[in-house]
Design an enzyme around this catalytic site. Structure first.
Site, mmCIF file in Angstrom:
data_model
loop_
_atom_site.group_PDB
_atom_site.id
_atom_site.type_symbol
_atom_site.label_atom_id
_atom_site.label_comp_id
_atom_site.label_asym_id
_atom_site.label_seq_id
_atom_site.Cartn_x
_atom_site.Cartn_y
_atom_site.Cartn_z
ATOM 1 N N THR A 198 0.841 -1.195 0.000
ATOM 2 C CA THR A 198 0.000 0.000 0.000
ATOM 3 C C THR A 198 0.878 1.248 0.000
ATOM 4 O O THR A 198 1.919 1.264 0.634
ATOM 5 C CB THR A 198 -0.892 -0.004 1.258
ATOM 6 N N ARG A 226 -14.246 -7.929 -0.524
ATOM 7 C CA ARG A 226 -13.497 -7.454 0.645
ATOM 8 C C ARG A 226 -12.901 -6.066 0.413
ATOM 9 O O ARG A 226 -12.351 -5.769 -0.627
ATOM 10 C CB ARG A 226 -12.372 -8.442 0.972
ATOM 11 N N VAL A 227 -13.055 -5.192 1.400
ATOM 12 C CA VAL A 227 -12.441 -3.875 1.382
ATOM 13 C C VAL A 227 -11.628 -3.729 2.658
ATOM 14 O O VAL A 227 -12.104 -4.050 3.754
ATOM 15 C CB VAL A 227 -13.502 -2.752 1.312
ATOM 16 N N GLY A 228 -10.394 -3.271 2.522
ATOM 17 C CA GLY A 228 -9.533 -3.093 3.679
ATOM 18 C C GLY A 228 -9.645 -1.709 4.278
ATOM 19 O O GLY A 228 -10.628 -0.990 4.079
ATOM 20 N N ASP A 229 -8.601 -1.304 4.971
ATOM 21 C CA ASP A 229 -8.632 -0.038 5.704
ATOM 22 C C ASP A 229 -8.309 1.184 4.856
ATOM 23 O O ASP A 229 -8.707 2.299 5.192
ATOM 24 C CB ASP A 229 -7.642 -0.094 6.865
ATOM 25 N N THR A 248 -0.457 1.269 6.539
ATOM 26 C CA THR A 248 -0.197 0.172 5.618
ATOM 27 C C THR A 248 -0.077 -1.106 6.421
ATOM 28 O O THR A 248 0.719 -1.188 7.354
ATOM 29 C CB THR A 248 1.105 0.387 4.816
ATOM 30 N N GLY A 249 -0.869 -2.100 6.081
ATOM 31 C CA GLY A 249 -0.789 -3.343 6.844
ATOM 32 C C GLY A 249 -2.018 -4.201 6.640
ATOM 33 O O GLY A 249 -2.762 -4.047 5.674
ATOM 34 N N GLY A 251 -5.385 -4.888 6.812
ATOM 35 C CA GLY A 251 -6.471 -3.936 6.934
ATOM 36 C C GLY A 251 -7.517 -4.235 7.986
ATOM 37 O O GLY A 251 -8.054 -3.322 8.618
#
Length: 339
Positions: A198, A226-229, A248-249, A251
């Site tokens: 990211t 799926r949606v991350g942070d 970054t990581g 999510g």
């Protein structure tokens, strides 16, 4: 009119704050993702990463030195990183379980708390520009999927064929993850998931105003929409008049802890420095839940930190002097402003 001592003190404080804002030293901090490992990391890849980060810093610095707002520096830097296949954002996005590239991004203006985000787009060349368009040209904060792409087209943003985002490196990562999954290994391949990649940026402009932005291709082999942070304000991105953060990581953990906002809240209410707040949230709390990753943190007084709990994180910063500073691995001592 007789002024009370409290009023006089308040006026003095406002005057002092204005003086600080007027003489703020522009600063840009970027990341290209946590989870970098030396194993299998070639000299060519390292050179490409350092070159791209340096270019991103210089582009953002150019905007700041031209007197442009922090928002411009953030979008300029992230656009460079999105265009480089080294990172898991834009051109170098990872593949979903279905063999597609789904892109997410968000942007926030600390001075006004305005924000914009897009998620699950397939044809927008630079998702960070779409996020900015949502913020500036719509009444909304987040748009997703086909609706976000229709909006991007209306805003005359550059659209590309989905094949633009395909790179062999990311395709091979997906094939490896699919084979491991078929062999009965963990649903989320930790080795592959560490290639977060990211990208993000936080900036302080000459007026003392802050901005933050983040862009990603998500996680290899993700599915089910799926949606991350990264596109979620408060989780992967947050900026106020005091603090700017891009994460970054993994999510899911950043969402559960509202990491970006949590760091800023600790700085505001507990008076922690960027380094202290980042350490508490990223290095301590996230691993306690089972996650990993990193962040970049910047305060309005020009202090910065790049906390992370993995073997490496692409990171860098540039100040008013125009000298880029970049690092990748944890054992590289990158002295940050204010430390």
């Amino acid at each position: 009119m007789k002024l009370t001592s409290a009023v006089l003190l308040g006026l003095a404080s406002l005057s002092s704050g204005a003086a600080v804002a007027a003489t703020a030293s522009p600063l840009l901090v970027i990341h290209g993702g946590a989870g970098v490992e030396r194993k299998g990391f070639s000299a060519e890849e390292e050179h490409a990463a350092r070159k791209a980060m340096t270019e991103a810093l210089r582009e953002g610095h150019k905007a700041l030195m031209a007197g442009k707002p922090a928002m411009d520096a953030v979008t300029a830097a992230i656009t460079v990183l999105e265009n480089d296949p080294t990172f898991n954002a834009g051109r170098g996005a990872v593949f979903t379980h279905d063999g597609k590239n789904e892109l997410d991004a968000s942007l926030m203006d600390g001075a006004t708390l305005r924000a914009g985000a897009v998620a699950g787009v397939h044809t927008v060349k630079n998702p960070i520009l779409a996020a900015r368009a949502v913020m500036e040209h719509s009444p909304h904060v987040m748009m997703v999927g086909q609706g976000a792409e229709m909006f991007a087209a209306e805003q005359k943003l550059e659209l590309v064929d989905p094949s633009y985002f395909r790179t062999e490196k990311r395709w091979e990562q997906l094939q490896r993850a699919l084979k491991e999954e078929a062999a009965g290994q963990a649903h989320v391949d930790l080795e592959t998931a560490k290639h977060f990649g990211t990208v993000g940026a936080v900036a302080l402009d000459a007026e003392g105003k802050l901005a933050a932005g983040t862009s990603t291709g998500g996680m290899t082999n993700k599915r089910y929409g799926r949606v991350g942070d990264s596109p979620i304000i408060g989780a992967g991105t947050y900026a106020s008049d005091q603090c700017a953060v891009s994460g970054t990581g993994w999510g899911e953990y950043y969402i559960r802890l509202s990491v970006a906002h949590e760091i800023c809240a600790r700085m505001k209410y507990l008076k922690e420095s960027p380094a202290q707040a980042g350490e508490d949230v990223v290095v301590k709390r996230i691993p306690e839940l089972g996650g990993d990753g990193g962040a970049i943190v910047l305060s309005a007084d020009g202090r910065a930190a790049t906390p992370f709990n993995t073997e490496g994180m692409y990171r860098g910063w540039i100040g008013a002097d125009g000298v880029p500073h970049v690092a990748i691995f944890a054992d590289e001592k990158l002295k940050m402003p204010g430390q």
